[in-house]
Enzyme design. Sequence first.
Site, PDB file in Angstrom:
ATOM      1  N   SER A 119       0.834  -1.209   0.000  1.00 34.14           N
ATOM      2  CA  SER A 119       0.000   0.000   0.000  1.00 34.14           C
ATOM      3  C   SER A 119       0.860   1.246   0.000  1.00 34.14           C
ATOM      4  O   SER A 119       0.381   2.322  -0.338  1.00 34.14           O
ATOM      5  CB  SER A 119      -0.847   0.071   1.275  1.00 34.14           C
ATOM      6  OG  SER A 119      -1.583  -1.081   1.447  1.00 34.14           O
ATOM      7  N   HIS A 140      -0.858  -2.826  -7.348  1.00 33.33           N
ATOM      8  CA  HIS A 140      -1.636  -2.536  -6.141  1.00 33.33           C
ATOM      9  C   HIS A 140      -3.119  -2.773  -6.410  1.00 33.33           C
ATOM     10  O   HIS A 140      -3.785  -1.941  -7.029  1.00 33.33           O
ATOM     11  CB  HIS A 140      -1.352  -1.079  -5.731  1.00 33.33           C
ATOM     12  CG  HIS A 140      -1.991  -0.653  -4.448  1.00 33.33           C
ATOM     13  ND1 HIS A 140      -2.199   0.669  -4.121  1.00 33.33           N
ATOM     14  CD2 HIS A 140      -2.469  -1.369  -3.396  1.00 33.33           C
ATOM     15  CE1 HIS A 140      -2.768   0.743  -2.931  1.00 33.33           C
ATOM     16  NE2 HIS A 140      -2.949  -0.476  -2.477  1.00 33.33           N
ATOM     17  N   GLU A 152      -3.595  -0.135  -9.361  1.00 29.61           N
ATOM     18  CA  GLU A 152      -2.635   0.976  -9.438  1.00 29.61           C
ATOM     19  C   GLU A 152      -1.281   0.343  -9.779  1.00 29.61           C
ATOM     20  O   GLU A 152      -0.743  -0.438  -8.983  1.00 29.61           O
ATOM     21  CB  GLU A 152      -2.600   1.688  -8.070  1.00 29.61           C
ATOM     22  CG  GLU A 152      -1.959   3.040  -8.088  1.00 29.61           C
ATOM     23  CD  GLU A 152      -1.976   3.708  -6.689  1.00 29.61           C
ATOM     24  OE1 GLU A 152      -2.028   2.999  -5.664  1.00 29.61           O
ATOM     25  OE2 GLU A 152      -1.927   4.946  -6.648  1.00 29.61           O
ATOM     26  N   ASN A 190      -3.355   6.185  -1.882  1.00 31.76           N
ATOM     27  CA  ASN A 190      -3.260   6.471  -0.448  1.00 31.76           C
ATOM     28  C   ASN A 190      -2.766   7.878  -0.141  1.00 31.76           C
ATOM     29  O   ASN A 190      -3.001   8.392   0.945  1.00 31.76           O
ATOM     30  CB  ASN A 190      -2.401   5.410   0.238  1.00 31.76           C
ATOM     31  CG  ASN A 190      -3.208   4.136   0.416  1.00 31.76           C
ATOM     32  OD1 ASN A 190      -4.353   4.187   0.838  1.00 31.76           O
ATOM     33  ND2 ASN A 190      -2.636   3.007   0.038  1.00 31.76           N
TER      34      ASN A 190
HETATM   35  P1  NAD Z   1      -2.805  -9.808   6.051  1.00 33.01           P
HETATM   36  O1  NAD Z   1      -2.226  -9.556   7.388  1.00 33.01           O
HETATM   37  O2  NAD Z   1      -4.245 -10.138   5.921  1.00 33.01           O
HETATM   38  O3  NAD Z   1      -1.985 -10.998   5.311  1.00 33.01           O
HETATM   39  C1  NAD Z   1      -0.591 -11.049   5.270  1.00 33.01           C
HETATM   40  C2  NAD Z   1      -0.186 -12.496   5.084  1.00 33.01           C
HETATM   41  O4  NAD Z   1       1.224 -12.528   4.808  1.00 33.01           O
HETATM   42  C3  NAD Z   1      -0.424 -13.359   6.344  1.00 33.01           C
HETATM   43  O5  NAD Z   1      -1.183 -14.504   5.980  1.00 33.01           O
HETATM   44  C4  NAD Z   1       0.994 -13.732   6.772  1.00 33.01           C
HETATM   45  O6  NAD Z   1       1.095 -15.022   7.368  1.00 33.01           O
HETATM   46  C5  NAD Z   1       1.730 -13.690   5.428  1.00 33.01           C
HETATM   47  N1  NAD Z   1       3.183 -13.600   5.547  1.00 33.01           N
HETATM   48  C6  NAD Z   1       3.921 -12.880   6.445  1.00 33.01           C
HETATM   49  N2  NAD Z   1       5.239 -13.097   6.225  1.00 33.01           N
HETATM   50  C7  NAD Z   1       5.337 -13.953   5.187  1.00 33.01           C
HETATM   51  C8  NAD Z   1       6.435 -14.559   4.512  1.00 33.01           C
HETATM   52  N3  NAD Z   1       7.695 -14.328   4.875  1.00 33.01           N
HETATM   53  N4  NAD Z   1       6.173 -15.410   3.489  1.00 33.01           N
HETATM   54  C9  NAD Z   1       4.883 -15.662   3.109  1.00 33.01           C
HETATM   55  N5  NAD Z   1       3.816 -15.115   3.724  1.00 33.01           N
HETATM   56  C10 NAD Z   1       4.032 -14.279   4.742  1.00 33.01           C
HETATM   57  O7  NAD Z   1      -2.429  -8.506   5.186  1.00 33.01           O
HETATM   58  P2  NAD Z   1      -3.206  -7.891   3.918  1.00 33.01           P
HETATM   59  O8  NAD Z   1      -4.232  -6.915   4.374  1.00 33.01           O
HETATM   60  O9  NAD Z   1      -3.569  -9.024   2.995  1.00 33.01           O
HETATM   61  O10 NAD Z   1      -2.028  -7.017   3.273  1.00 33.01           O
HETATM   62  C11 NAD Z   1      -1.030  -7.609   2.466  1.00 33.01           C
HETATM   63  C12 NAD Z   1      -0.366  -6.534   1.627  1.00 33.01           C
HETATM   64  O11 NAD Z   1      -1.358  -5.907   0.795  1.00 33.01           O
HETATM   65  C13 NAD Z   1       0.275  -5.395   2.444  1.00 33.01           C
HETATM   66  O12 NAD Z   1       1.442  -4.968   1.783  1.00 33.01           O
HETATM   67  C14 NAD Z   1      -0.802  -4.309   2.426  1.00 33.01           C
HETATM   68  O13 NAD Z   1      -0.267  -3.021   2.566  1.00 33.01           O
HETATM   69  C15 NAD Z   1      -1.364  -4.496   1.022  1.00 33.01           C
HETATM   70  N6  NAD Z   1      -2.726  -4.006   0.799  1.00 33.01           N
HETATM   71  C16 NAD Z   1      -3.694  -4.178   1.743  1.00 33.01           C
HETATM   72  C17 NAD Z   1      -5.008  -3.717   1.491  1.00 33.01           C
HETATM   73  C18 NAD Z   1      -6.101  -3.924   2.511  1.00 33.01           C
HETATM   74  O14 NAD Z   1      -7.179  -3.297   2.354  1.00 33.01           O
HETATM   75  N7  NAD Z   1      -5.923  -4.789   3.505  1.00 33.01           N
HETATM   76  C19 NAD Z   1      -5.310  -3.099   0.268  1.00 33.01           C
HETATM   77  C20 NAD Z   1      -4.295  -2.966  -0.694  1.00 33.01           C
HETATM   78  C21 NAD Z   1      -3.006  -3.411  -0.413  1.00 33.01           C
END
Ligand code: NAD
Length: 298
Positions: A119, A140, A152, A190
């Site tokens: 993000s 993104h 994005e 963002n």
């Molecule tokens: P989340 O916490 O739901 O999921 C993250 C996952 O990554 C977890 O299942 C965790 O076990 C896994 N993980 C951690 N370390 C790891 C590794 N070394 N190898 C493999 N897996 C690993 O997080 P999320 O909300 O899905 O966010 C993930 C990414 O997407 C972030 O960079 C976030 O900024 C981005 N993002 C989130 C949103 C949102 O609305 N939540 C929107 C756009 C982008």
Amino acid sequence: MIEAVSIIGSGTMGNGICHLFAQYNFKVNLIDVSQDALNKALATISRNFDRQIAKGTLTDDQKIQALEKITTYTSIKEGVENADLVVEAATENLDLKLNIFRDLDQYAPEHCILASNTSSISITQIAAVTNRGDKVIGMHFMNPVPVMKLVEVIRGYQSSDETTALIMALSINLDKIPVEVNDYPGFVANRILMPMINEAIYTLYEGVAGVYEIDTVMKLGMAHPMGPLQLADFIGLDICLAILKVLHDGFGNPKYAPCPLLVNMVNAGYKGIKTDEGFYRYTAGSKDLIVSEKFKRS
Ligand code: NAD
């Protein structure tokens, strides 16, 4: 030509991205740190396919075919060895992502493009720990991935024209609408969204209006489908705080300073839907909006 896609992280975003690629017939390797997390993700994907079936946008056969496309791994090394594209969607933490990209550079085939769904973390900084900066890019997606149209596409300082064109075309093939942006703090989405959310929190903090009033003004007055405080709960207050810190550090401008109320809420563990409480309480589900006791007005 992209045939096999590896997704790193099977959380909120990773399982949505996996769902999307599997539905569009790509071979998908889904990677997380534990089999338990992967099993939960597969169950979520299956439930979300069922919703599409109920709506008539997918058939039972298509669901079976899509699920057959997914293989799960708990090792990055094994999970990326046949990949043409990796989409990293692991936890939003700089050091974690840098370590993952070091591994990806070592284990993914030379031709493989490495994309991040971050993000806010700099694509240029992520690319710098690899030996293929031209093939590193931001992809993104928005939450929920199967539903939201926007991608994005973030060009890092070294991303090549070829890599950018390929990710733009791929996004269109996934029935998304990509927009190309440059790699500066918060990118576009963002950079614009988070100051609005922060201002809404300041408006609450200064007692100008309550949670219900602020969200109602923005919903009914500006035709936003969700008020900014509800949206902050949906995104996760910890994620909002992390992105505001990136904007504040990256531009050095006090206008991005996170509201002290947001900082307090995150420190106290009130992170929105994922902890059942933020500006609203979600213990009874997320349909009926119940303002948190903390913000009830007398
Ligand atoms: P989340 O916490 O739901 O999921 C993250 C996952 O990554 C977890 O299942 C965790 O076990 C896994 N993980 C951690 N370390 C790891 C590794 N070394 N190898 C493999 N897996 C690993 O997080 P999320 O909300 O899905 O966010 C993930 C990414 O997407 C972030 O960079 C976030 O900024 C981005 N993002 C989130 C949103 C949102 O609305 N939540 C929107 C756009 C982008």
